[in-house]
Design a protein around this motif. Sequence first.
Motif, PDB file in Angstrom:
ATOM      1  N   CYS A  49       0.815  -1.210   0.000  1.00 30.26           N
ATOM      2  CA  CYS A  49       0.000   0.000   0.000  1.00 30.26           C
ATOM      3  C   CYS A  49       0.851   1.263   0.000  1.00 30.26           C
ATOM      4  O   CYS A  49       0.388   2.326  -0.412  1.00 30.26           O
ATOM      5  CB  CYS A  49      -0.963   0.004   1.182  1.00 30.26           C
ATOM      6  N   GLY A  50       2.089   1.170   0.493  1.00 27.88           N
ATOM      7  CA  GLY A  50       2.986   2.314   0.512  1.00 27.88           C
ATOM      8  C   GLY A  50       2.709   3.329   1.605  1.00 27.88           C
ATOM      9  O   GLY A  50       3.336   4.387   1.639  1.00 27.88           O
ATOM     10  N   ALA A  51       1.798   3.038   2.521  1.00 31.23           N
ATOM     11  CA  ALA A  51       1.457   3.998   3.578  1.00 31.23           C
ATOM     12  C   ALA A  51       2.635   4.309   4.486  1.00 31.23           C
ATOM     13  O   ALA A  51       2.744   5.414   5.023  1.00 31.23           O
ATOM     14  CB  ALA A  51       0.288   3.467   4.408  1.00 31.23           C
ATOM     15  N   CYS A  52       3.540   3.380   4.646  1.00 32.61           N
ATOM     16  CA  CYS A  52       4.686   3.559   5.542  1.00 32.61           C
ATOM     17  C   CYS A  52       5.730   4.526   4.994  1.00 32.61           C
ATOM     18  O   CYS A  52       6.358   5.271   5.750  1.00 32.61           O
ATOM     19  CB  CYS A  52       5.346   2.216   5.840  1.00 32.61           C
ATOM     20  N   GLU A  53       5.919   4.505   3.707  1.00 33.85           N
ATOM     21  CA  GLU A  53       7.017   5.257   3.091  1.00 33.85           C
ATOM     22  C   GLU A  53       6.963   6.768   3.351  1.00 33.85           C
ATOM     23  O   GLU A  53       7.952   7.346   3.811  1.00 33.85           O
ATOM     24  CB  GLU A  53       7.057   4.960   1.592  1.00 33.85           C
ATOM     25  N   PRO A  54       5.851   7.449   3.111  1.00 35.43           N
ATOM     26  CA  PRO A  54       5.858   8.902   3.298  1.00 35.43           C
ATOM     27  C   PRO A  54       5.893   9.360   4.759  1.00 35.43           C
ATOM     28  O   PRO A  54       6.257  10.501   5.027  1.00 35.43           O
ATOM     29  CB  PRO A  54       4.571   9.373   2.610  1.00 35.43           C
ATOM     30  N   VAL A  55       5.543   8.503   5.703  1.00 34.97           N
ATOM     31  CA  VAL A  55       5.542   8.929   7.109  1.00 34.97           C
ATOM     32  C   VAL A  55       6.875   8.700   7.806  1.00 34.97           C
ATOM     33  O   VAL A  55       7.072   9.155   8.924  1.00 34.97           O
ATOM     34  CB  VAL A  55       4.407   8.256   7.920  1.00 34.97           C
ATOM     35  N   CYS A  56       7.796   8.037   7.159  1.00 37.99           N
ATOM     36  CA  CYS A  56       9.104   7.777   7.766  1.00 37.99           C
ATOM     37  C   CYS A  56       9.880   9.097   7.851  1.00 37.99           C
ATOM     38  O   CYS A  56      10.224   9.685   6.832  1.00 37.99           O
ATOM     39  CB  CYS A  56       9.894   6.758   6.946  1.00 37.99           C
ATOM     40  N   PRO A  57      10.185   9.556   9.069  1.00 35.35           N
ATOM     41  CA  PRO A  57      10.846  10.855   9.207  1.00 35.35           C
ATOM     42  C   PRO A  57      12.306  10.878   8.744  1.00 35.35           C
ATOM     43  O   PRO A  57      12.858  11.947   8.517  1.00 35.35           O
ATOM     44  CB  PRO A  57      10.750  11.151  10.698  1.00 35.35           C
ATOM     45  N   VAL A  58      12.912   9.709   8.594  1.00 38.06           N
ATOM     46  CA  VAL A  58      14.311   9.658   8.152  1.00 38.06           C
ATOM     47  C   VAL A  58      14.456   9.095   6.742  1.00 38.06           C
ATOM     48  O   VAL A  58      15.554   8.820   6.284  1.00 38.06           O
ATOM     49  CB  VAL A  58      15.191   8.863   9.154  1.00 38.06           C
ATOM     50  N   GLU A  59      13.335   8.906   6.046  1.00 40.01           N
ATOM     51  CA  GLU A  59      13.315   8.404   4.664  1.00 40.01           C
ATOM     52  C   GLU A  59      14.121   7.120   4.515  1.00 40.01           C
ATOM     53  O   GLU A  59      14.985   6.995   3.654  1.00 40.01           O
ATOM     54  CB  GLU A  59      13.797   9.491   3.698  1.00 40.01           C
ATOM     55  N   ALA A  60      13.795   6.155   5.375  1.00 38.87           N
ATOM     56  CA  ALA A  60      14.522   4.882   5.396  1.00 38.87           C
ATOM     57  C   ALA A  60      13.813   3.770   4.630  1.00 38.87           C
ATOM     58  O   ALA A  60      14.371   2.697   4.455  1.00 38.87           O
ATOM     59  CB  ALA A  60      14.744   4.439   6.843  1.00 38.87           C
ATOM     60  N   ILE A  61      12.599   3.994   4.173  1.00 41.84           N
ATOM     61  CA  ILE A  61      11.814   2.939   3.528  1.00 41.84           C
ATOM     62  C   ILE A  61      11.829   3.135   2.017  1.00 41.84           C
ATOM     63  O   ILE A  61      11.500   4.202   1.506  1.00 41.84           O
ATOM     64  CB  ILE A  61      10.372   2.933   4.064  1.00 41.84           C
ATOM     65  N   TYR A  62      12.201   2.048   1.328  1.00 37.46           N
ATOM     66  CA  TYR A  62      12.309   2.078  -0.133  1.00 37.46           C
ATOM     67  C   TYR A  62      11.592   0.892  -0.733  1.00 37.46           C
ATOM     68  O   TYR A  62      11.642  -0.209  -0.175  1.00 37.46           O
ATOM     69  CB  TYR A  62      13.785   1.986  -0.570  1.00 37.46           C
ATOM     70  N   PHE A  63      10.971   1.114  -1.878  1.00 38.02           N
ATOM     71  CA  PHE A  63      10.504  -0.020  -2.659  1.00 38.02           C
ATOM     72  C   PHE A  63      11.761  -0.771  -3.059  1.00 38.02           C
ATOM     73  O   PHE A  63      12.784  -0.163  -3.375  1.00 38.02           O
ATOM     74  CB  PHE A  63       9.708   0.458  -3.883  1.00 38.02           C
ATOM     75  N   GLU A  64      11.720  -2.076  -2.994  1.00 40.36           N
ATOM     76  CA  GLU A  64      12.929  -2.883  -3.200  1.00 40.36           C
ATOM     77  C   GLU A  64      13.705  -2.487  -4.458  1.00 40.36           C
ATOM     78  O   GLU A  64      14.927  -2.386  -4.433  1.00 40.36           O
ATOM     79  CB  GLU A  64      12.575  -4.363  -3.245  1.00 40.36           C
ATOM     80  N   GLU A  65      13.021  -2.246  -5.542  1.00 42.35           N
ATOM     81  CA  GLU A  65      13.691  -1.904  -6.795  1.00 42.35           C
ATOM     82  C   GLU A  65      14.357  -0.530  -6.750  1.00 42.35           C
ATOM     83  O   GLU A  65      15.225  -0.230  -7.564  1.00 42.35           O
ATOM     84  CB  GLU A  65      12.697  -1.974  -7.952  1.00 42.35           C
ATOM     85  N   ASP A  66      13.947   0.320  -5.800  1.00 42.75           N
ATOM     86  CA  ASP A  66      14.501   1.670  -5.683  1.00 42.75           C
ATOM     87  C   ASP A  66      15.542   1.792  -4.571  1.00 42.75           C
ATOM     88  O   ASP A  66      16.051   2.890  -4.332  1.00 42.75           O
ATOM     89  CB  ASP A  66      13.377   2.678  -5.414  1.00 42.75           C
TER      90      ASP A  66
END
Length: 106
Positions: A43-60
Amino acid sequence: MTYVVAEPCVDVLDRACVEECPVECIYEGGRMAYIQPEECVDCGACEPVCPVEAIYFEEDLPAKWGPFAEANVVFFATIGSPGGASKVDGPQPDPAFVAALPPREA
């Protein structure tokens, strides 16, 4: 695997991603969070709320953080797919790669 949590999460564990995840697929290790790929619904809900931008789609995932994809595999090789983080008691041990990283400076 869908999303991967990378180095910026180490020793931060903000939990914003955990609270945002609708399927409880984000599990806590001792030093960082891990996303269970079989439970994640992309769903990608986690990615924009991460304050340190640590979450990536695997391919990215940047190449410099490639070992974190393997650390995710190792983390879940031990606990499997419990069906939601709330079904696991407390933080689980980090893979050796993550545990051996130097502490983040405050």
